[in-house]
Motif scaffolding. Sequence first.
Motif, PDB file in Angstrom:
ATOM      1  N   GLU A   1       0.818  -1.221   0.000  1.00 19.61           N
ATOM      2  CA  GLU A   1       0.000   0.000   0.000  1.00 19.61           C
ATOM      3  C   GLU A   1       0.852   1.271   0.000  1.00 19.61           C
ATOM      4  O   GLU A   1       0.336   2.368  -0.227  1.00 19.61           O
TER       5      GLU A   1
ATOM      6  N   THR B   1      -1.469   6.790   0.735  1.00 29.04           N
ATOM      7  CA  THR B   1      -1.912   6.021   1.897  1.00 29.04           C
ATOM      8  C   THR B   1      -1.432   6.729   3.153  1.00 29.04           C
ATOM      9  O   THR B   1      -0.246   7.041   3.283  1.00 29.04           O
TER      10      THR B   1
ATOM     11  N   TYR C   1      -6.236   6.403   0.640  1.00 32.19           N
ATOM     12  CA  TYR C   1      -6.384   5.161   1.400  1.00 32.19           C
ATOM     13  C   TYR C   1      -5.876   5.401   2.808  1.00 32.19           C
ATOM     14  O   TYR C   1      -5.005   6.247   3.039  1.00 32.19           O
TER      15      TYR C   1
END
Length: 252
Positions: free
Chosen positions: A90, A114, A148
């Motif tokens: 991620e 993220t 995210y």
Amino acid sequence: MTAVNGKERRLRRLIAEDGRTLLVALDHSVTTGVVGGLTNMGSVMRSVVSGGADGIVAHRGSAAREMPVQRDTAMIVHLSGNTALSPQSELKATVCEPETAAAMGADAVSAHITLGCGHREDRDALVGLGAVARSCDRLGMPLLVMTYIRTEATDIGPDVLHASRIAAELGADIVKAAHPGEQYLTDLAAQVPVPVVIAGGGPDGSWDAFLNSAKNAIGAGIAGLCVGRRVFGSVDPARATAELRGVVHGSG
């Protein structure tokens, strides 16, 4: 008459006159490898175009080789990447620059951020986003920021709102966010000063339930959807795209 700048012109390729947009994300292969539905990228892209998507998100290779040359569906080149071979997939690196995307004829670019990964990681993500946004402003290139969050919270709504506002404050023209929960949709639409699109998420649950959730989001003021696996994992990506277009633009 007020002059229209390059970013405004390109945004009109992405966002329809109703202020909404349906984006289909086909950038998954760098992360996951060739997953179901993406074996033949050209076929998927043609299906998504025929289904009426407003834009397709893809990495530079697929965008250059497979994106149909046409007038109706915008090309968004994704700038961020990492792979599932990494234990922290991620955390994305910049793998393409806005200047390269512009030379390819991109209508917009997208970048992944993220947050919640630690002080150094979050700081580096913010610095990287700032640099991309600066280049996009110089080039007149719209920027979609995919937000995210790494969290163990059961109620992710406040964090989704925070991350989305961060993206807007740092230069996003469109923000992609996880679904924050029904009770937060109106706030997400109202408190982020640029259009917000909701991520499609994984393929769990029925198609009808997903469509109903999407209708609720649009009804709450969300500007659209950015859907990947629900489309390219479908047995009929063109039909799936057309149904989602009906939801986003009011005919479904």
